[in-house]
Design a protein around this motif. Structure first.
Motif, mmCIF file in Angstrom:
data_model
loop_
_atom_site.group_PDB
_atom_site.id
_atom_site.type_symbol
_atom_site.label_atom_id
_atom_site.label_comp_id
_atom_site.label_asym_id
_atom_site.label_seq_id
_atom_site.Cartn_x
_atom_site.Cartn_y
_atom_site.Cartn_z
ATOM 1 N N GLN A 62 59.583 10.975 47.623
ATOM 2 C CA GLN A 62 58.927 11.694 48.707
ATOM 3 C C GLN A 62 58.454 10.948 49.768
ATOM 4 N N LYS A 63 58.043 9.574 49.852
ATOM 5 C CA LYS A 63 57.902 8.973 50.997
ATOM 6 C C LYS A 63 58.696 7.794 51.724
ATOM 7 N N ALA A 64 59.581 7.607 50.748
ATOM 8 C CA ALA A 64 60.644 6.395 51.318
ATOM 9 C C ALA A 64 61.021 6.776 52.648
ATOM 10 N N ALA A 65 61.293 5.973 53.737
ATOM 11 C CA ALA A 65 61.908 6.013 55.104
ATOM 12 C C ALA A 65 63.219 5.928 55.275
ATOM 13 N N THR A 66 63.783 5.095 54.125
ATOM 14 C CA THR A 66 65.333 4.895 54.342
ATOM 15 C C THR A 66 65.901 5.814 53.060
ATOM 16 N N PRO A 67 67.198 6.271 53.438
ATOM 17 C CA PRO A 67 67.879 7.020 52.152
ATOM 18 C C PRO A 67 68.031 6.212 50.897
ATOM 19 N N ALA A 68 68.647 4.820 51.211
ATOM 20 C CA ALA A 68 68.610 3.934 49.955
ATOM 21 C C ALA A 68 67.576 3.863 48.986
ATOM 22 N N VAL A 69 66.339 3.706 49.687
ATOM 23 C CA VAL A 69 64.931 3.625 48.894
ATOM 24 C C VAL A 69 65.014 5.027 48.257
ATOM 25 N N ARG A 70 65.140 6.306 48.757
ATOM 26 C CA ARG A 70 64.851 7.427 48.171
ATOM 27 C C ARG A 70 65.854 7.704 46.787
ATOM 28 N N SER A 71 67.291 7.086 47.237
ATOM 29 C CA SER A 71 68.101 7.233 46.120
ATOM 30 C C SER A 71 67.880 6.351 45.077
ATOM 31 N N PHE A 72 67.202 5.109 45.277
ATOM 32 C CA PHE A 72 66.902 4.289 44.196
ATOM 33 C C PHE A 72 65.614 4.802 43.323
ATOM 34 N N GLY A 73 64.861 5.370 44.107
ATOM 35 C CA GLY A 73 63.724 5.965 43.287
ATOM 36 C C GLY A 73 64.377 7.143 42.440
ATOM 37 N N GLN A 74 65.238 7.764 42.986
ATOM 38 C CA GLN A 74 65.630 9.062 42.053
ATOM 39 C C GLN A 74 66.303 8.408 40.921
ATOM 40 N N HIS A 75 67.121 7.273 41.089
ATOM 41 C CA HIS A 75 67.727 6.781 40.107
ATOM 42 C C HIS A 75 66.629 6.199 38.849
ATOM 43 N N MET A 76 65.482 5.364 39.545
ATOM 44 C CA MET A 76 64.604 5.036 38.443
ATOM 45 C C MET A 76 64.070 6.249 37.671
ATOM 46 N N MET A 77 63.733 7.314 38.422
ATOM 47 C CA MET A 77 63.014 8.540 37.473
ATOM 48 C C MET A 77 64.021 8.676 36.453
ATOM 49 N N THR A 78 65.199 8.973 36.541
ATOM 50 C CA THR A 78 66.099 9.541 35.808
ATOM 51 C C THR A 78 66.459 8.746 34.561
ATOM 52 N N GLN A 79 66.471 7.289 34.794
ATOM 53 C CA GLN A 79 67.077 6.306 34.055
ATOM 54 C C GLN A 79 65.684 5.981 32.964
ATOM 55 N N HIS A 80 64.374 5.925 33.722
ATOM 56 C CA HIS A 80 63.343 5.470 32.814
ATOM 57 C C HIS A 80 62.641 6.834 32.165
ATOM 58 N N ALA A 81 63.119 7.754 32.431
ATOM 59 C CA ALA A 81 62.826 9.191 31.758
ATOM 60 C C ALA A 81 63.367 9.086 30.264
ATOM 61 N N GLU A 82 64.966 8.617 30.635
ATOM 62 C CA GLU A 82 65.495 8.368 29.339
ATOM 63 C C GLU A 82 64.931 7.435 28.441
ATOM 64 N N VAL A 83 65.003 6.103 28.962
ATOM 65 C CA VAL A 83 64.126 5.038 28.181
ATOM 66 C C VAL A 83 62.867 5.548 27.728
ATOM 67 N N ASN A 84 62.099 6.190 28.501
ATOM 68 C CA ASN A 84 60.749 6.446 27.930
ATOM 69 C C ASN A 84 60.900 7.636 26.644
ATOM 70 N N GLN A 85 61.912 8.239 26.592
ATOM 71 C CA GLN A 85 61.934 9.423 25.718
ATOM 72 C C GLN A 85 62.318 8.589 24.308
ATOM 73 N N ALA A 86 63.399 7.560 24.543
ATOM 74 C CA ALA A 86 63.798 6.797 23.320
ATOM 75 C C ALA A 86 62.583 5.890 22.811
ATOM 76 N N LEU A 87 61.754 5.628 23.619
ATOM 77 C CA LEU A 87 60.433 4.774 23.044
ATOM 78 C C LEU A 87 59.372 5.746 22.292
#
Length: 181
Positions: A62-87
């Motif tokens: 929502q807040k990142a000023a750069t596309p690379a940071v927005r993309s990284f945030g999306q990646h973290m959401m997706t990947q950590h949701a998977e790890v969280n589910q496994a935990l």
């Protein structure tokens, strides 16, 4: 665990502290070793870090000023949701309690980041992601070898490469951001 998460007192308690308390109570009631206590601590810490990374990923989208940071945030959401589910699945199987939400420490980090905007947000977010993932890599590396429970050792070993990838990616995006100034 569901009773705790739904009780009227739950909103007043730190979910991380509550999960630790429930695990300590269970461990105290049973004849459990110090290594098993360490396993439970690892699970609580990994879950609370993972929840924070999902929430901060949403914030970065929502807040990142750069596309690379927005993309990284999306990646973290997706990947950590998977790890969280496994935990969560493993914790349920092992009878361990995990935090139902962000703990006080995580809420503070979230609020501090939410107050920032623009490149200041991007820089602080990436600093936090590098530090957090460095800690995660250390913890998962240790537990992939030293966890008492074989399933917890296996989970740590399975997700260690993912966390190393996240750390490398966070550093790469951090370097890109430093070059744009």
């Amino acid at each position: 665990m569901a009773t705790i998460a739904c009780s009227s007192d739950a909103s007043k308690k730190d979910p991380v502290a509550e999960a630790r308390f429930q695990n300590e109570k269970r461990i105290g009631d049973e004849d459990i070793t110090k290594k098993q206590e360490r396993d439970a601590e690892f699970m609580v810490d990994a879950a609370s870090d993972g929840q924070l990374e999902v929430e901060l990923g949403k914030l970065a989208r929502q807040k990142a000023a750069t596309p690379a940071v927005r993309s990284f945030g999306q990646h973290m959401m997706t990947q950590h949701a998977e790890v969280n589910q496994a935990l969560r699945a493993l914790a349920e199987q092992k009878g361990l309690s995990l935090p139902a939400g962000l703990g006080e420490e995580q809420q503070k980090a979230y609020q501090e980041l939410a107050a920032l905007t623009g490149l200041e947000f991007d820089k602080k977010y990436l600093d936090l992601m590098v530090d957090d993932h460095a800690n995660d890599v250390d913890a998962f590396d240790d537990m992939s070898e030293d966890a008492y429970d074989g399933d917890i050792r296996g989970l740590a070993a399975k997700y260690l490469p993912t966390l190393k990838e996240h750390l490398d990616l966070a550093k790469k995006v951090q370097d890109q951001l430093a070059e744009t100034k």
